[in-house]
Design a protein around this motif. Structure first.
Motif, PDB file in Angstrom:
ATOM      1  N   ASN A   1       8.550   2.795  -1.592  1.00 30.56           N
ATOM      2  CA  ASN A   1       9.200   1.561  -1.151  1.00 30.56           C
ATOM      3  C   ASN A   1       8.266   0.664  -0.363  1.00 30.56           C
ATOM      4  N   THR A   2       8.564  -0.631  -0.427  1.00 33.13           N
ATOM      5  CA  THR A   2       8.055  -1.576   0.555  1.00 33.13           C
ATOM      6  C   THR A   2       9.288  -2.096   1.276  1.00 33.13           C
ATOM      7  N   GLY A   3       9.286  -1.998   2.589  1.00 33.90           N
ATOM      8  CA  GLY A   3      10.499  -2.324   3.335  1.00 33.90           C
ATOM      9  C   GLY A   3      11.544  -1.235   3.131  1.00 33.90           C
ATOM     10  N   LYS A   4      12.784  -1.629   3.258  1.00 31.41           N
ATOM     11  CA  LYS A   4      13.881  -0.654   3.247  1.00 31.41           C
ATOM     12  C   LYS A   4      14.243  -0.254   1.837  1.00 31.41           C
TER      13      LYS A   4
ATOM     14  N   ALA B   1      -3.163  -0.507  -2.085  1.00 32.49           N
ATOM     15  CA  ALA B   1      -3.590  -1.904  -1.916  1.00 32.49           C
ATOM     16  C   ALA B   1      -2.409  -2.861  -1.886  1.00 32.49           C
ATOM     17  N   ALA B   2      -1.388  -2.578  -2.713  1.00 33.70           N
ATOM     18  CA  ALA B   2      -0.261  -3.512  -2.788  1.00 33.70           C
ATOM     19  C   ALA B   2       0.464  -3.578  -1.449  1.00 33.70           C
ATOM     20  N   LYS B   3       0.695  -2.407  -0.865  1.00 31.62           N
ATOM     21  CA  LYS B   3       1.435  -2.403   0.404  1.00 31.62           C
ATOM     22  C   LYS B   3       0.602  -2.984   1.543  1.00 31.62           C
ATOM     23  N   THR B   4      -0.682  -2.700   1.557  1.00 28.45           N
ATOM     24  CA  THR B   4      -1.489  -3.261   2.647  1.00 28.45           C
ATOM     25  C   THR B   4      -1.565  -4.780   2.532  1.00 28.45           C
TER      26      THR B   4
ATOM     27  N   GLU C   1      -0.038 -10.424   4.438  1.00 32.51           N
ATOM     28  CA  GLU C   1       0.441 -11.679   3.839  1.00 32.51           C
ATOM     29  C   GLU C   1       1.889 -11.982   4.193  1.00 32.51           C
ATOM     30  N   GLU C   2       2.678 -10.935   4.399  1.00 33.73           N
ATOM     31  CA  GLU C   2       4.108 -11.195   4.605  1.00 33.73           C
ATOM     32  C   GLU C   2       4.572 -10.820   6.011  1.00 33.73           C
TER      33      GLU C   2
ATOM     34  N   ARG D   1      12.005  -6.744   3.838  1.00 33.73           N
ATOM     35  CA  ARG D   1      11.953  -6.536   2.404  1.00 33.73           C
ATOM     36  C   ARG D   1      12.842  -5.368   2.053  1.00 33.73           C
ATOM     37  N   HIS D   2      13.387  -5.396   0.872  1.00 34.15           N
ATOM     38  CA  HIS D   2      14.155  -4.256   0.361  1.00 34.15           C
ATOM     39  C   HIS D   2      13.550  -3.822  -0.963  1.00 34.15           C
ATOM     40  N   THR D   3      13.554  -2.520  -1.169  1.00 32.44           N
ATOM     41  CA  THR D   3      13.279  -1.981  -2.501  1.00 32.44           C
ATOM     42  C   THR D   3      14.610  -1.433  -2.981  1.00 32.44           C
TER      43      THR D   3
END
Lengths: 340, 340
Positions: A330-333, A186-189, A194-195, A308-310
């Motif tokens: 990760n979300t993003g790189k 859910a967080a990544k979706t 949103e972003e 985004r970077h993790t």
């Protein structure tokens, strides 16, 4: 910090043994090394950031598609750092460069093996992310491999990742009418809509990827950027409309597999729906890097393209970051920051 | 023979039930029918030849890719015949026409549903073979879907069949440097080299398709015309060189399957070798039919393009012919001759 260091002692990460299945910490060895003196035309670089990427898992197989990493030797991968000693007149001390000698704190490199990074365009780490290979993968795929056509319905798998998140935003800029992304959880979706501006985000962990794709694209998908493989490629074949295109870019779902994954049982829809599948390897598109940087840097600067970077801190945690990127943590790189 | 017959009694072949696995004679029913009077703009055609094609097996599935054949109704497919009664001024009695109302001795058809066949160019049955959909499939694939490039190493599966045998010869004419074909059995492979001009013929029943392809194309295959599916598609993916193209045209190996066949386990080579896979459905290329006929007819007439027919005599043996084409009993085009 940026004073010359001629032969620094430092840490390197070696491949201790070939992982079986998901890599484990014991597959990596931390080795103390001493950098050699730079020779003529060489520089000593202190690495500040390094990249961990799914392709590295493929390189750990003895029979992977690329020249594999050797057991007992230092790993390689994209990194950025600062020149701290130089025997190349055009690369003075203090120059920020990118190169492929990651997984170590210091590297001695020939000037032909490094690329000067313009930190006025973007901070160093962005050159490993949106402006690096993963962003370039998205750009080359959507402009060269299978270009977006105005009005396309586009689907991106692994859409919250480094390549997928840029691909979704680029597809929109290039004229897509609708952009659908899938990600795990859910967080990544939520981040997708949103972003990163996706119209529809599908959480594939709910187990209804095919059904939700069909709902999101009732007339079918024109163009898919496929980064996961396995069931995701099957879902993309199912979702494609007649004449649709599928860029086969990644297969992260299979990189940890101990044997070949089952192929897509619906492969014959390539014929019946007159699909085009086209593969890409980003190395073939490195000549586009400048074009991409010049296009993307101002968009990143003004916020109209988001990345985004993790970030994981410390070379000692690089294996953990690598295992995480294969799990989709990760979300993003996913990046490792070395200089703290 | 060509005298008008207004409402002839005749035989039709119906689908008695949906086959499970390989079709059996009991899946077909012979039904006596009486053709209706042609209405305004219609003609009554006495069929002389009909085609049996692998795609028909797909149409027998309830969930096939095409609108399926209905149980209890007459089958359809390509046929040629002679107009024996006409209410269309431009289609006088005696005109030879092709159409899609095969599997019956007589058919009433609107003028828009028939195409006049020029028997001065080639005998009627050739219009179902090299000049028909199977030949057009080869031509459209090699000129439109994935055009042959000069110097290409080309591989054709099911190469002794109706489409494959034309594809191999066309590839050579279009500039291929080397043409490799595979077929089942020594007799068919011999025909490939002796009659159809293939450089190398592989008998896949020996179980060494991948190895023999690698030997025949040590630097890899540039262009594959894939007509079989399953292990043959896997072999084609293995044999492809970096940047290679694979036309996914048929999957005869799977048409009798009672469930989905395993997909190609090496599908990710599409990415690593930057391959292009492209499907085709010949119906999308019907507008090329005239172009193809005008090109091919003189080549067939002077023997520089060769085609073979495997002929079964009598509508009552049409199911047998159809079962045979799925087994690969044919060399060249499998046809049923009705008027004897």
């Amino acid at each position: 910090m940026s004073s010359p260091v001629s032969r620094p002692h430092h840490l390197e990460v070696h491949l201790a043994r070939r992982p079986v299945g998901e890599p484990r910490p014991e597959d990596f060895a931390f080795v103390r090394a001493t950098a050699r003196e730079p020779g003529d035309g060489e520089v000593l670089v202190r690495n500040a950031w390094m990249s961990v990427d799914p392709f590295m898992r493929e390189w750990m197989h003895a029979d992977g598609y690329a020249p594999p990493y050797a057991v007992g030797e230092v790993l390689t991968g994209e990194a950025v750092g600062e020149v701290v000693a130089s025997r190349s007149a055009d690369l003075p001390i203090g120059t920020t460069v990118s190169h492929f000698a990651g997984w170590r704190e210091y590297a001695v490199l020939h000037r032909d093996a490094v690329t000067v990074v313009d930190t006025a365009l973007a901070p160093p780490e962005v050159h490993l992310g949106a402006l690096g290979s993963t962003g370039l993968t998205a750009y080359a795929t959507l402009t060269r491999v299978l270009p977006v056509r105005p009005g396309d319905v586009v689907y991106v798998s692994a859409a919250a990742g480094a390549t997928g998140s840029i691909a979704g935003q680029l597809a929109r800029r290039l004229g897509a009418a609708k952009v659908i992304g899938s990600a795990g959880g859910a967080a990544k979706t939520r981040v997708l809509t949103e972003e990163f501006g996706f119209d529809t985000a599908i959480d594939h962990t709910r187990g209804r990827l095919r059904e939700e794709l069909a709902e999101a694209a009732p007339d079918g998908v024109d163009l898919t950027v496929e980064l996961v493989g396995g069931e995701h490629l099957e879902a993309a074949l199912d979702a494609a409309r007649t004449g649709g295109r599928i860029a086969v870019v990644g297969a992260v779902s299979g990189y940890n597999a101990t044997g070949p994954l089952p192929g897509p049982a619906n492969i014959f829809s390539v014929a019946t729906k007159e699909l085009t599948l086209r593969g890409m390897a980003v190395t073939s598109y490195f000549p586009l890097a400048r074009e991409w940087t010049e296009l993307a840097a101002p968009l990143l600067a003004d916020g109209s393209l988001r990345s985004r970077h993790t970030v994981v801190r410390g070379l000692s945690r690089a294996p953990e970051a690598f295992i995480g990127v294969l799990r989709g943590d990760n979300t993003g790189k996913m990046l490792v920051r070395l200089d703290i």
